[in-house]
Design a protein around this motif. Structure first.
Motif, short mmCIF file in Angstrom:
data_model
loop_
_atom_site.label_atom_id
_atom_site.label_comp_id
_atom_site.label_asym_id
_atom_site.label_seq_id
_atom_site.Cartn_x
_atom_site.Cartn_y
_atom_site.Cartn_z
N HIS A 271 0.81 -1.22 0.00
CA HIS A 271 0.00 0.00 0.00
C HIS A 271 0.85 1.27 0.00
CE1 HIS A 271 -3.64 -2.37 0.65
NE2 HIS A 271 -2.94 -3.09 1.50
N ARG A 272 2.13 1.12 -0.18
CA ARG A 272 2.98 2.31 -0.23
C ARG A 272 2.83 3.01 -1.58
NH1 ARG A 272 8.05 -0.81 2.76
NH2 ARG A 272 6.98 -0.96 4.79
N GLY A 273 3.18 4.29 -1.58
CA GLY A 273 3.03 5.08 -2.80
C GLY A 273 1.72 5.82 -2.90
N HIS A 274 0.87 5.71 -1.87
CA HIS A 274 -0.43 6.40 -1.87
C HIS A 274 -0.45 7.55 -0.87
CE1 HIS A 274 -2.42 3.35 -4.40
NE2 HIS A 274 -1.71 2.46 -3.72
N GLN A 275 0.71 7.95 -0.36
CA GLN A 275 0.79 9.06 0.61
C GLN A 275 0.06 8.75 1.91
OE1 GLN A 275 2.73 11.95 -0.35
NE2 GLN A 275 3.20 10.45 -1.95
N LEU A 276 -0.04 7.46 2.25
CA LEU A 276 -0.76 7.09 3.46
C LEU A 276 -0.01 7.49 4.72
CD1 LEU A 276 -2.07 3.52 2.48
CD2 LEU A 276 -3.17 5.76 2.15
N GLY A 277 1.33 7.42 4.69
CA GLY A 277 2.11 7.82 5.86
C GLY A 277 1.88 9.28 6.22
N ARG A 278 1.83 10.13 5.20
CA ARG A 278 1.59 11.56 5.44
C ARG A 278 0.18 11.79 5.99
NH1 ARG A 278 5.23 15.12 2.39
NH2 ARG A 278 6.93 13.79 1.65
N TRP A 279 -0.76 11.06 5.44
CA TRP A 279 -2.15 11.17 5.92
C TRP A 279 -2.25 10.77 7.38
CZ3 TRP A 279 -6.60 7.50 4.00
CH2 TRP A 279 -7.84 8.01 4.42
#
Length: 341
Positions: A271-279
């Protein structure tokens, strides 16, 4: 002083009186490394001593003068699961008592005890605020295994509009949950499995194996945090199919609300590459601001080699605060060095 001046207590022999004496010593030590931080409340430490996970062995060796602790070593080791070869070591000597051999004496007691339990590796940590720690580690035969920093975000430094930008999402099916009262029972097994994503964090040269987190361990850690007076906020992202894809968590003590601690942050590789960490990060900062209006900063610890996480943190406004090193020492080598010297 001689070895007869050293007192040993294991996790079955801890008392409220000892907790108060230990915290007084730790607060004096913390005044050297963190002079601007509020002191630790003994009640929080005593609360945690009452709620230690059953799989954790905790031992203290202390040198005391007139009822006051002036030096201590602490080991902790888990009795089940992976990494049965190692024990974590904390060793602190009051500045006025350094140079008298107390550190070597305490290290000897701790290393011999761990060797008797089959532990072959000691892990310890120093920081650049107390140079004596690194000097001692090198003399004692420890090797640097991981370089990291405590990084700090002053909430007043977050760029205008950044939190809005990071929490504005495309309609891609991902959703976010925030838990403020522990992990829900329905998600406990999945969350424990998700925590294993933290095994992908850099360990550099440390001789440490992956750790598999169990649901019971999640609950034990929640209990320990509450017993220590901490409020925790966990944010998770669900994938379009409803499974957990990422997490982050923060905590603070309401009696000392200014400093918030950032814990784990991780997103599953698929699931990386979807800006989830920033969210996740931005959503939890907003939740901190809502629940703890007295918060002024967030601190986290990152390996210097963890480029992706450092990129997110730097863009959010985190800056280096304290440099630290995780050291590892083979127990047999440490004891041999003590005997030679």
């Amino acid at each position: 002083m001689t070895t007869t001046d050293v007192q040993h207590r294991d996790h079955t022999a801890l008392t409220e009186e000892f907790a108060r004496a230990l915290v007084a010593h730790l607060n004096r030590m913390r005044a050297e490394s963190h002079p601007d931080d509020p002191p630790t409340d003994p009640a929080n430490v005593w609360g945690q001593m009452h709620h230690l996970p059953p799989i954790l062995e905790l031992d203290f060796w202390t040198v005391e003068d007139g009822g006051k602790i002036v030096a201590h070593a602490r080991t902790q080791a888990f009795t089940v699961g992976e990494n049965g070869h190692l024990a974590e070591l904390e060793l602190m000597v009051s500045p006025a008592m350094r140079g008298r051999g107390l550190g070597r004496t305490l290290l000897g007691h701790a290393a011999r005890a761990m060797q008797a339990r089959g532990r072959t590796l000691l892990l310890s940590q120093t920081n650049d605020r107390v140079p004596a720690g690194e000097a001692f580690a090198r003399r004692a035969g420890f090797q640097p295994g991981l370089s990291n920093h405590v990084n700090r975000l002053l909430l007043s430094d977050i760029p205008d509009g950044l939190l809005d930008a990071w929490t504005t999402r495309p309609d891609d099916g991902y959703t976010l949950d925030i838990w403020t009262d522990g992990v829900p029972d329905a998600d406990l097994d999945a969350y424990a499995e998700l925590l294993n994503v933290m095994n992908s964090a850099p360990r550099d040269d440390l001789d440490v194996e992956d750790h598999r987190t169990s649901p019971d361990e999640v609950r034990s850690m929640e209990t320990l945090a509450r017993a220590g007076g901490r409020v925790a906020v966990v944010a998770v992202v669900r994938a379009p199919d409803g499974t957990l894809a990422g997490l982050t968590d923060v905590s603070w003590r309401p009696a000392q609300p200014g400093i918030v601690s950032q814990g784990n942050t991780g997103v599953l590789p698929a699931h990386r590459g979807h800006q989830l960490g920033r969210w996740l990060k931005a959503a939890n900062v907003r939740e901190v601001q809502r629940l703890n209006p007295h918060a002024t900063e967030i601190r986290t610890q990152n390996a210097d080699s963890n480029g992706p996480m450092l990129k997110i943190n730097t863009d959010l406004g985190f800056r280096p605060f304290i440099a630290s090193t995780v050291w590892q020492g083979a127990v047999a080598d440490v004891l041999s060095g003590l005997e030679r010297n």
